[in-house]
Design a protein around this motif. Sequence first.
Motif, short mmCIF file in Angstrom:
data_model
loop_
_atom_site.label_atom_id
_atom_site.label_comp_id
_atom_site.label_asym_id
_atom_site.label_seq_id
_atom_site.Cartn_x
_atom_site.Cartn_y
_atom_site.Cartn_z
N CYS A 158 -34.94 -37.34 -40.84
CA CYS A 158 -34.68 -35.88 -41.22
C CYS A 158 -33.73 -35.91 -42.37
CB CYS A 158 -34.08 -35.47 -40.01
SG CYS A 158 -35.08 -35.36 -38.34
N MET A 159 -33.73 -34.96 -43.14
CA MET A 159 -32.57 -34.59 -44.12
C MET A 159 -31.38 -33.97 -43.45
SD MET A 159 -32.82 -32.99 -47.84
CE MET A 159 -32.86 -31.31 -47.63
N THR A 160 -30.24 -34.37 -43.60
CA THR A 160 -29.12 -33.62 -43.05
C THR A 160 -28.72 -32.53 -44.02
OG1 THR A 160 -27.65 -35.09 -44.11
CG2 THR A 160 -28.08 -35.64 -41.92
N LEU A 161 -28.27 -31.33 -43.25
CA LEU A 161 -28.21 -30.05 -43.95
C LEU A 161 -26.74 -29.39 -43.84
CD1 LEU A 161 -31.48 -28.37 -42.40
CD2 LEU A 161 -31.25 -29.43 -44.64
N ASN A 162 -25.97 -30.05 -43.21
CA ASN A 162 -24.60 -29.72 -42.93
C ASN A 162 -23.43 -29.84 -44.33
OD1 ASN A 162 -25.27 -32.32 -41.56
ND2 ASN A 162 -22.91 -32.49 -42.08
N PRO A 163 -22.52 -29.17 -44.45
CA PRO A 163 -21.48 -29.64 -45.44
C PRO A 163 -20.78 -30.89 -44.80
CG PRO A 163 -20.82 -27.56 -44.28
CD PRO A 163 -22.39 -28.05 -43.92
N ALA A 164 -20.06 -31.54 -45.81
CA ALA A 164 -19.20 -32.79 -45.30
C ALA A 164 -18.13 -32.13 -44.26
CB ALA A 164 -18.47 -33.35 -46.61
N GLY A 165 -18.07 -33.27 -43.42
CA GLY A 165 -17.19 -32.82 -42.28
C GLY A 165 -17.61 -32.11 -41.13
N ALA A 166 -18.74 -31.39 -41.37
CA ALA A 166 -19.14 -30.46 -40.18
C ALA A 166 -20.08 -31.17 -39.12
CB ALA A 166 -19.87 -29.34 -40.85
N PRO A 167 -20.50 -30.81 -38.16
CA PRO A 167 -21.47 -31.53 -37.22
C PRO A 167 -22.82 -31.72 -37.90
CG PRO A 167 -20.08 -29.86 -35.93
CD PRO A 167 -19.63 -29.75 -37.30
#
Length: 293
Positions: free
Chosen positions: A138-147
């Motif tokens: 999967c491609m991660t979709l969160n900003p840096a530092g977020a869950p």
Amino acid sequence: MMDSQALTIKLDDEQFEVVLGGNLLSSLLSQGADVRYGCRAGACGACRLYDVSNCESILSCQTTVVSAMSLTRQTPAESSSFTVLSNITIDEASIELTLLGASDDSFGDRVFVSLLSERLSSKVSEYSSAERAHFYECMTLNPAGAPLKLVLQKEHVSAEDWWRALALSSDDKLAVQLFTGIRKGRLLFEMDISDAPVVVISSPDNAIFESYWREAVLDYTPSFLGHFVLPAKSDPKLSLADAALLAFLQAALVDAGDASLQLIYHGQNVSAKDWGRLLRPLRIHPNQLHFVR
């Protein structure tokens, strides 16, 4: 009698006979192997495979067959336990999972997630102890530092794992494999799109990511000029002949003015050469096009 120039390529549980000196990606595709690819120029990374014999990651589009090889589609990665924070239904075929765990991954990074939760796998009466969890990329979709945030699509997982995904609840724990030894969260940074006008063009199966792209790109530039979903075609490169796509790009060029319009293609199986035929008359340079698998 086997041709002396023929070599055996093992890809996961399949074997293919290829010719010495041939391009690895082209050779596998000609034999009917299911190998993802994108630009075919070594830029997008979609065709990356793991060479088990030499313990290294390779780009199949840039590899010449010089010997027999043992390959796998899944790169070895460290596995950690992540807790489900939320499981949101986007539509009947897509869900958004937010997971909490030790991770420095952010938008554009790749992770592998198993949908066999610790709660379900402990039910020996329902699941065989010999069952092996399958990991989905999967491609991660969160900003840096977020869950960790990711989207699961029904068409990309088994029927059994889809029902498992729907049944996930808060505090369930999933195994997640993370890449190690690579820089994280650099997808948009390395595109060098800061303050530039940007459009995102997606294949039909990636249409669901429109809102995530918009949010991520706006963190880098105020000039997000739109998102276009290519029409579904049996041959993806034929989608580039769509008149609506040409009109979309012409309008974006007008909106960009004198600035260099940046294009992000989120999809597969359309090469840089195919894109070049479309972009050349528009005077869009190949270095303005970025591939994301």
